[in-house]
Design an enzyme around this catalytic site. Structure first.
Site, short mmCIF file in Angstrom:
data_model
loop_
_atom_site.label_atom_id
_atom_site.label_comp_id
_atom_site.label_asym_id
_atom_site.label_seq_id
_atom_site.Cartn_x
_atom_site.Cartn_y
_atom_site.Cartn_z
CE LYS A 105 39.70 38.86 44.35
NZ LYS A 105 38.44 38.08 44.29
CB SER A 141 36.49 34.72 43.63
OG SER A 141 36.16 34.72 42.27
CB SER A 177 38.83 36.35 40.79
OG SER A 177 38.16 36.73 41.99
#
Ligand SMILES: [Zn+2]
Lengths: 506, 500
Positions: A81, A180, A156
């Protein structure tokens, strides 16, 4: 052969690489090729580090050829990420404000992955500063859900989840502040784990909300997640909030759970997480999962956690408060973009213009909420009260875990919603994290494991399993047992139902 | 920008008002590394060479607390007779400023590590004044801005600014007094004496360089006035940039006279930050508190609470050195000093130096005469602190020994010391280079004596007649002939021997 490599689990790939059945370079190349084929349609990656990945893979091959001892995931590709710093590789956090920033240092998670011989393919898309539940808040365009590219992949960490579901990577790293990791896992049919707060170092994780942020493993199977968990977890003196205790034995727990026996395990169903606002197909999938847990021998009881009803509002005070302070450093003085520095403006004006241009609307909204909540005269009513709610939620968890080993709920109230559906309705968007937020506020472990597809729309549903702090292994055991039973009942892993992606080149 | 201040005569100020002081002193600890990272904590490096992702506030970087800084904070708290918190936290003080990398300062807010103490301060006449301590808390220093262009050297109006983050993250202890009342006309003196006492204490604790000129000890002086019949404190101003002991005294005195004149003319004091100007001795308005920010303090989530065990606190109490006032008391007793002698010694800031000189073999009287009487004047003349004069107690002790053995006269000894102060090296090297050895060879001296007696037969006759006082003229002639390198006492002995 190539399709075979991208569909394999991380555990299988690691074994084949270690046996020299296949080289790490071949495995990396297969995934890089796959990214080239499908990421135009998915947009899971913000940056693909082809050269870095192949070099890392080559090093693993050399080590294995030299007979060196390598870790259990050596040579396995992974997607990171874009919230974790990578030395020499861009890190944007999905924000314009960090466009072009090349970090001079590796996050502890990044370093541990490299040391364990994992091959970092690149950086995945995310909601800007991890604020969002759909990845639509990325400054670099939304990520699409491989199950239906008109739908969101969750957020997210939509990029990290979509990369798994699109077979662009067998493993990825996410971060979970309010869900997330777990919510994207749920809506993409993948496994996502938020370890106990402090279980994985936050050093190099660009902070959204320091007391809630936690990095964790994402994978297509429970065992793969466990293997990755043990690579990244453990005490780090660079993170004062990291826990100086042995890493919970999650791999052993996943292997034990795969035997399919949960007798003696007490499972609590959180009564707060059902009813209005929950998609019927999601609830039916959840009930089926609970029934399967019973069949595996678990004792299932209902547990009430009344303060969980206040988790969402408390979260939306604490997280923006911390964010308003954490994001203050993005001021154009030392890194990132700089706007308006034409020799006529003061540093203060340049700071202001840069922040105006560099932050997206959701980030600005949260900075404003947080600034307000911390203001003198409002602090007690907002931030102070939210912290009290946090204590109550921890007490509810403590009380629940006094009678059950794990708690379960749906991971998120609905399946993946269409892109654009909630972008103008922040409250609707925030509700996607209704079930996941309590574990962040209390700091205990939680994960999402696919529970099949919703019968009304054919989209994946997630089962959330929560465990006490530092008892992460409990949920892995339950998840692994459930995974075996679920696949047996469905006849195939949930993930195998992902449709073929149109071959849109990047 | 100049502003003319109406000032009230000091005696009138005291007649009409009671001053109230509040002193905030920032001390940079001289730990090896910074507060939250492993960067070296050294003054004066090339800009931006002592930095890392943590102290530059890079995205993702996190603080890790320097245990040595906590230890120093606790020792300071104990020496200031404070209570030590059983549990305390850091907080974030949020405001934007370019030299602050994170745009928040990690500091302690409502949970300081040490609180409720006092410091007994010795005033110029030897009397004690107790200053109550509100708190001593830990925080990190900011970087430094250099504003280029513009008239004031401040950020306002500058053409551009340069930033040096070497100082960012250096451990600071802020020591805050409770309101200091009851000083009357001695308010400026108390302020100076307090900072002096604090400096000596911190030096004895060996926790800081305490160099006001380098900013490792910085004082902000809060001053307000109460009319004689008032029951509440007046509005205060906070004067920053007070960077010497003398300035502390001057700044307080200036603010008292300025505020008094303003109040007397019916004006109101603005609660504001003021800057002290060393050259004029006056203060000027900085930013007013009306526009001051709301710092939005909240507990620092990146650090865990600090809970010093009582065992550790007691262990640290055991490491406290003899504190300056205890030492003064002991020194006075051991050396049988009068109150006046002690005061001179203390006011000269020479207790440590004299003690060290005594440890190196001198008597305290000899050592005091050098440090308090002679070297203090030299320090004033050269505009430096006594301790920074560039001569060590060991060197002074050696010079004293040479005088005692007759190898140097007092006059020569002063010349040797001047050479050392001028950077000519060790005393022995100065003696060698300048040819300052006493002529102690009797035969050479006898020759000079005989020559002088022969040159002044009438004087020689007087001496032979028993008028010993007349020998002075011959001594003078011999000293002249030997370019002052003879021991006058020995010369006199030889003259009398020759004439008897
Ligand atoms: Zn540093």
């Amino acid at each position: 052969m190539t399709a075979d490599l991208t569909r394999a689990t991380a555990a299988e790939l690691a074994a084949r690489i270690a046996n020299r059945e296949v080289s790490a370079v071949e495995v990396a190349q297969a995934h890089l090729d796959r990214i080239g084929e499908v990421d135009g349609a998915v947009n899971a990656f913000l940056h693909v580090d082809t050269e870095g990945a192949l070099n890392a893979a080559r090093k693993v091959d050399e080590d294995i050829a030299a007979g060196a001892h390598v870790g259990p995931l050596a040579g396995v590709p992974i997607a990171l990420k874009d919230v974790l710093t990578t030395e020499g590789v861009p890190t944007t956090v999905g924000s314009k404000i960090l466009e072009g920033w090349i970090p001079p240092y590796d996050a502890t998670v990044t370093r541990r992955l490299k040391e364990a011989g994992l091959v970092i393919l690149g950086k995945t898309n995310m909601d800007e500063f991890a604020m969002g539940s759909s990845t639509e808040n990325s400054a670099y365009g939304p990520t699409r859900n491989p199950w239906d590219t008109d739908r969101i992949p969750g957020g997210s960490g939509g990029g990290s989840a979509a990369a798994l579901a699109a077979f662009e990577a067998p493993l990825s790293i996410g971060t979970d502040t309010g869900g997330s990791i777990r919510q994207p896992g749920a809506v993409t049919g993948t496994v996502g784990v938020k370890p106990t707060y402090g279980g994985v170092s936050r050093y190099g994780l660009v902070a959204f909300s320091s007391s809630l942020d936690q990095a964790g493993p994402c994978a297509r199977t429970v065992l793969d997640a466990a293997l990755l968990h043990e690579v990244i977890a453990g005490y780090d003196p660079m993170d004062s909030t990291s826990i100086d205790a042995p890493v919970p034995p999650v791999v052993a727990a996943a292997r034990e759970g795969a035997n399919g026996d949960l007798s003696g395990v007490r499972v609590g169903v959180v009564t707060q997480f059902s009813g209005e606002g929950y998609q019927p197909g999601v609830l039916r999938s959840f009930e089926a999962a609970v029934a399967q847990l019973k069949q595996l021998g678990a004792e299932v009881v209902e547990v009430s956690c009344p303060s969980f009803d206040y988790a969402l509002p408390a979260y939306y005070l604490i997280a923006p408060s911390e964010a308003s302070s954490n994001l203050a450093r993005f001021d154009a003085m030392r890194y990132g973009i700089r706007v308006g520095d034409d020799g006529t403006r003061s540093a203060e004006e340049v700071m202001s213009l840069t922040r105006e241009a560099g932050f997206g609307p959701e980030v600005k909204r949260r900075i404003m909420i947080g600034t307000y909540a911390l203001s003198s005269g409002y602090y007690d009513a907002y931030y102070g009260s939210a912290q009290k709610v946090r204590t109550l939620i921890s007490r509810d968890f403590d009380a629940a875990f006094a009678t059950v080993d794990v708690l379960v709920s749906p991971t998120t109230p609905t399946t993946a919603f269409p892109i654009g559906e909630r972008t103008n309705d922040p409250m609707a968007m925030y509700k996607a994290d209704l079930c996941t937020i309590p574990a962040n506020l209390a700091g205990n472990a939680a994960m999402s494991v696919p529970s099949g597809l919703s019968d009304e729309d054919g989209l994946p549903v997630g089962l959330q399993i929560m465990a006490p702090a530092l008892q992460d292994h409990r949920m892995y055991r339950v998840a692994a047992a459930y995974e075996v039973a679920r696949d047996a009942a469905l006849g195939a892993p949930v993930i195998s139902g992902v449709p073929q992606l149109a071959g849109v080149a990047r | 920008m100049t502003s003319v201040h109406e000032l009230m005569d000091y005696a009138e100020v005291i007649e009409r008002f009671d001053p109230v002081l509040g002193l905030e002193v920032h001390v940079e600890l001289h730990t090896n590394t910074k507060m939250f990272c492993g960067c070296a904590n050294v003054f004066g490096g090339e800009p931006n060479t002592q930095v890392c992702p943590v102290c530059l506030g890079m995205p993702g970087a996190l603080p890790a607390l320097n245990g040595k800084a906590v230890e120093s904070a606790i020792r300071i708290g104990l020496a200031l007779n404070c209570e030590i918190a059983e549990w305390c936290r850091f907080a974030r003080k949020n405001y934007f400023y370019p030299d602050m990398p994170k745009n928040f300062q990690t500091s302690q807010y409502d949970e300081p590590i040490a609180f409720n103490g006092y410091l007994d301060v010795t005033l110029d006449d030897g009397s004690l004044f107790r200053v109550e301590i509100e708190r001593a808390h830990m925080e990190e220093d900011t970087g430094k801005s250099l504003h280029v262009g513009g008239a004031t050297g401040r950020i306002h109006g500058a053409e551009h600014s340069l930033l040096d983050y070497n100082r960012a993250g250096v451990p600071l202890i802020e020591i805050v007094t409770k309101p200091i009342t009851g000083t009357g006309e001695r308010a400026p003196e108390v302020a100076r004496a307090y900072v002096t006492a604090l400096r000596d204490l911190l030096k004895a604790l060996d926790v800081s360089d305490v160099r006001m000129d380098q900013g490792s000890l910085r004082c902000d002086a809060n001053v307000s006035l109460m009319a004689k019949d008032a029951t509440e404190f007046g509005t205060r101003t906070e004067t920053k940039n007070v960077n010497s002991l003398r300035s502390v005294e001057r700044a307080v005195r200036f603010e008292m006279t300025r505020q008094a004149a303003l109040l007397a003319s019916g004006g109101e004091i603005t609660q504001e930050t003021r800057h002290f100007d060393e050259s004029t001795g006056s203060t000027s308005s900085g930013r007013t508190k009306e526009t001051a920010e709301d710092y939005r303090y909240f507990p620092e989530p990146d650090l865990v609470p600090i809970a010093p065990s009582r065992e550790w606190v007691e262990e640290l109490r055991g490491t406290l050195p003899e504190l300056p006032w205890e030492r003064r008391k002991r020194v006075q007793q051991e050396w049988s000093l009068t109150d006046a002698e002690l005061r001179d010694l203390v006011n000269a800031g020479a207790v440590d130096l004299v003690t060290a000189t005594v440890d190196a073999g001198a008597t305290h009287a000899e050592a005091r005469s050098w440090w308090v009487a002679y070297l203090t004047k030299e320090a004033n003349a050269r505009g430096v602190e006594l301790a920074e004069l560039g001569i060590t107690p060991a060197q002074i002790a050696r010079v004293i020994a040479l005088v005692n053995s007759g190898e140097l006269t007092n006059k020569l000894a002063r010349e040797v010391v001047t050479g050392v102060l001028d950077g000519e090296g060790e005393p022995e090297a100065v003696i060698e280079a300048r040819g300052l050895k006493v002529v102690s060879d009797d035969s050479a001296l006898e020759k000079a004596v005989d020559e002088a007696l022969a040159a002044q037969p009438d004087v020689a006759a007087k001496i032979r007649d028993g008028k010993v006082a007349a020998a002075g003229a011959i001594v003078g002639a011999v000293m002249k002939a030997t370019k002052g390198q003879a021991d006058a006492k020995r010369v006199r002995e030889l003259i009398i021997a020759r004439c008897s």
